[in-house]
Write a protein that holds these residues in place. Structure first.
Motif, short mmCIF file in Angstrom:
data_model
loop_
_atom_site.label_atom_id
_atom_site.label_comp_id
_atom_site.label_asym_id
_atom_site.label_seq_id
_atom_site.Cartn_x
_atom_site.Cartn_y
_atom_site.Cartn_z
N SER A 69 0.78 -1.23 0.00
CA SER A 69 0.00 0.00 0.00
C SER A 69 0.81 1.28 0.00
O SER A 69 0.37 2.25 -0.60
CB SER A 69 -0.99 0.02 1.16
N PHE A 70 1.98 1.33 0.63
CA PHE A 70 2.72 2.58 0.59
C PHE A 70 4.20 2.33 0.40
O PHE A 70 4.74 1.30 0.78
CB PHE A 70 2.47 3.43 1.85
N ALA A 71 4.85 3.32 -0.23
CA ALA A 71 6.29 3.26 -0.46
C ALA A 71 6.98 4.07 0.63
O ALA A 71 6.81 5.29 0.68
CB ALA A 71 6.63 3.83 -1.83
N PRO A 72 7.73 3.42 1.52
CA PRO A 72 8.40 4.18 2.58
C PRO A 72 9.51 5.06 2.02
O PRO A 72 10.06 4.79 0.96
CB PRO A 72 8.97 3.09 3.50
N SER A 73 9.84 6.10 2.76
CA SER A 73 10.88 7.04 2.38
C SER A 73 12.24 6.31 2.32
O SER A 73 12.46 5.40 3.10
CB SER A 73 10.89 8.14 3.44
N PRO A 74 13.14 6.71 1.40
CA PRO A 74 14.43 6.01 1.29
C PRO A 74 15.25 6.00 2.57
O PRO A 74 16.07 5.10 2.76
CB PRO A 74 15.17 6.80 0.20
N ASP A 75 15.03 6.98 3.44
CA ASP A 75 15.83 7.04 4.67
C ASP A 75 15.16 6.34 5.85
O ASP A 75 15.67 6.36 6.96
CB ASP A 75 16.18 8.49 5.03
N GLN A 76 14.04 5.69 5.62
CA GLN A 76 13.35 5.00 6.69
C GLN A 76 14.09 3.73 7.06
O GLN A 76 14.62 3.03 6.21
CB GLN A 76 11.92 4.66 6.25
N GLU A 77 14.12 3.41 8.35
CA GLU A 77 14.86 2.25 8.82
C GLU A 77 14.00 0.99 8.79
O GLU A 77 12.81 1.03 9.15
CB GLU A 77 15.37 2.49 10.24
N GLY B 74 25.07 25.16 9.35
CA GLY B 74 25.88 24.01 8.95
C GLY B 74 25.13 22.71 8.80
O GLY B 74 25.66 21.74 8.24
N THR B 75 23.90 22.65 9.26
CA THR B 75 23.11 21.42 9.15
C THR B 75 22.21 21.47 7.91
O THR B 75 21.35 22.34 7.83
CB THR B 75 22.22 21.23 10.40
N PRO B 76 22.42 20.54 6.97
CA PRO B 76 21.51 20.52 5.81
C PRO B 76 20.09 20.22 6.29
O PRO B 76 19.90 19.34 7.14
CB PRO B 76 22.04 19.37 4.94
N LEU B 77 19.11 20.95 5.76
CA LEU B 77 17.72 20.79 6.20
C LEU B 77 17.00 19.80 5.29
O LEU B 77 16.93 19.98 4.07
CB LEU B 77 17.00 22.14 6.18
N LYS B 78 16.46 18.74 5.90
CA LYS B 78 15.78 17.71 5.12
C LYS B 78 14.44 18.24 4.64
O LYS B 78 13.51 18.44 5.42
CB LYS B 78 15.57 16.47 5.99
N TRP B 79 14.33 18.42 3.31
CA TRP B 79 13.09 19.00 2.78
C TRP B 79 11.90 18.10 3.03
O TRP B 79 10.75 18.57 3.03
CB TRP B 79 13.23 19.28 1.27
N LEU B 132 33.60 19.14 -5.61
CA LEU B 132 32.21 18.71 -5.78
C LEU B 132 31.66 18.14 -4.49
O LEU B 132 30.53 18.35 -4.13
CB LEU B 132 32.10 17.67 -6.90
N ARG B 133 32.50 17.43 -3.76
CA ARG B 133 32.01 16.83 -2.53
C ARG B 133 31.74 17.89 -1.49
O ARG B 133 30.78 17.81 -0.75
CB ARG B 133 33.03 15.82 -1.98
N SER B 134 32.57 18.91 -1.42
CA SER B 134 32.38 19.87 -0.33
C SER B 134 31.35 20.93 -0.66
O SER B 134 30.61 21.35 0.19
CB SER B 134 33.71 20.53 0.02
N ALA B 135 31.30 21.36 -1.91
CA ALA B 135 30.45 22.50 -2.20
C ALA B 135 29.08 22.11 -2.73
O ALA B 135 28.20 22.93 -2.75
CB ALA B 135 31.14 23.42 -3.20
N ASN B 136 28.93 20.91 -3.18
CA ASN B 136 27.67 20.57 -3.80
C ASN B 136 26.74 19.79 -2.90
O ASN B 136 26.92 19.71 -1.71
CB ASN B 136 27.94 19.83 -5.11
N GLU B 139 24.78 14.54 -0.43
CA GLU B 139 24.10 13.29 -0.74
C GLU B 139 23.78 12.46 0.49
O GLU B 139 22.74 11.79 0.54
CB GLU B 139 24.95 12.45 -1.69
N LYS B 140 24.68 12.48 1.48
CA LYS B 140 24.47 11.62 2.64
C LYS B 140 23.35 12.11 3.55
O LYS B 140 22.79 11.36 4.33
CB LYS B 140 25.76 11.51 3.46
#
Lengths: 102, 289
Positions: A69-77, B74-79, B132-136, B139-140
């Protein structure tokens, strides 16, 4: 009811949960379907693993569904999904190369 | 539920005054003024910042523009976290307006410089890699958000997960595609009535039950390693009485509450039901006592 300490202990004693992977549609079926997955493994981590196992290209999409039914977020554990949606000691996840349940 | 309409409106129309500034290392042709915006707590950063994008793009060359992302101290905000949650988690103790740094410049200048000075090809690629790793894009830390469709898919997945807990997905599955679309359009266009015309169905339960099957909740704490706490939690205790928010907190993160706080939160029994609003989960910022 588990306290914070209880949960931490639980994670240490039982760091992995049983996951059953089911293919949807004409997505290739994995020879091994049942896996012990670490609780802290994310859905993205699982997707990467399945893609590698099925020899899919990194650029190919793979969707994972819980309860069909739902696709969990990629960062979900995986551990959290198991706690909330597991049954009979395992978490069933469906995987598909195309969007199956939106 | 109609008695709670004031509370529903207060939650929906909650705003955070925010000041957006371009990352200072992103050199531009002219200096960009900061951009001020009232952010809706219940929405998502990438959904409500088109004007911010347009504002800063005015001082950049088109070919330098890449995927926008936001950072606070300094903390990337998770959209993909609701804006209100991001604020409560990272900036609730600081003075308003909330100061967010905007990133979206592709790193191209240094490559141009290196190529023109006939640098060793190997050296160029190593430096490029580091730059690229520092300024872009981090990803993590962040998910990509290439279009509004990605936000819609994430939002609907949250609604579906919440209903899986509340109603075994029965209510969301019985709805038509156009109802799902209306939920999303309501959020996107900030239309309270349009949203709640559909959402109220997700907040109902059969009269013979006393509540949802399980309460969809997530508890975020700034101080822990794990992203959030989410467990199964029934609204009714074994003795038949309704659980309160205090009961939930006592059960899932007892270390976060002091006994005094517990007394305050042991309020009205269906408080816990009435807080399941625009976001599918109770988001609760527990600060370490």
């Amino acid at each position: 009811q588990a306290s914070d300490g209880g949960r931490a202990l639980c994670d240490t004693l039982f760091p992995a949960v049983d996951v059953l992977l089911k293919a949807v549609g004409d997505t290739p079926i994995m020879r091994t379907k049942k896996w012990a997955v670490e609780r802290t493994r994310t859905i993205q981590g699982l997707v990467d693993f399945i893609k590698k196992f099925l020899k899919l290209m990194a650029s190919e999409q793979l969707f994972i569904y819980v309860n069909q039914s739902f696709a969990p977020s990629p960062d979900q554990e995986v551990g959290t999904l198991y706690e909330c949606f597991g049954s009979d000691g395992k978490l069933v996840l469906h995987y598909c190369k195309t969007q199956a349940w939106g | 539920m109609t008695d709670d309409k004031d509370v529903l409106r207060d939650v929906w129309f909650g705003r955070i005054p925010t000041c957006f500034t371009l990352y200072q290392d992103e050199i531009t042709e002219r200096e960009a003024d900061p951009y001020y915006l009232l952010l809706p707590r219940v929405s998502y950063l990438t959904l409500v910042t088109d004007k911010v994008k347009k504002h800063f793009q005015k001082v950049m060359k088109q070919e330098e523009v890449s995927e926008i992302w936001f950072e606070y101290e300094g903390t990337p905000l998770k959209w993909h976290y609701p804006i209100g949650l991001l604020f409560d988690l990272h900036a609730s103790n600081t003075a308003l307006p909330w100061s967010i740094t905007v990133h979206f410049k592709k790193v191209v200048e240094l490559l141009f410089f290196l190529k023109h000075f006939h640098c060793n090809l190997f050296l160029v690629s190593r430096v490029r890699e580091r730059l690229l790793r520092s300024a872009n894009f981090p990803e993590k830390d962040l998910l990509h958000c290439h279009s509004k469709d990605v936000i819609e898919a994430h939002f609907m997945a949250c609604i579906k997960e919440a209903d899986a807990l509340k109603h075994k997905s029965q209510v969301i599955n019985e709805m038509q595609k156009k109802d799902h679309k209306q939920l999303w359009m309501g959020l996107q266009n900030d239309k309270f009535e349009q949203f709640w015309a559909i959402n109220r169905k997700l907040m109902e339960y059969p009269p013979e039950d006393n509540g949802f099957r399980y309460i969809p909740f997530r508890i975020y704490q700034a101080t822990t390693e794990r992203p959030f706490i989410q467990k199964l939690f029934r609204p009714i205790a074994s003795g038949g009485q309704l659980h309160t928010l205090g009961d939930l907190l006592k059960d899932v993160c007892p270390s976060a509450i002091t006994p005094e706080e517990l007394n305050v939160s042991n309020g009205v029994s269906d408080f816990i039901n009435s807080w399941l609003f625009s976001v599918p989960y109770i988001t609760w910022m527990a600060s370490r006592g």
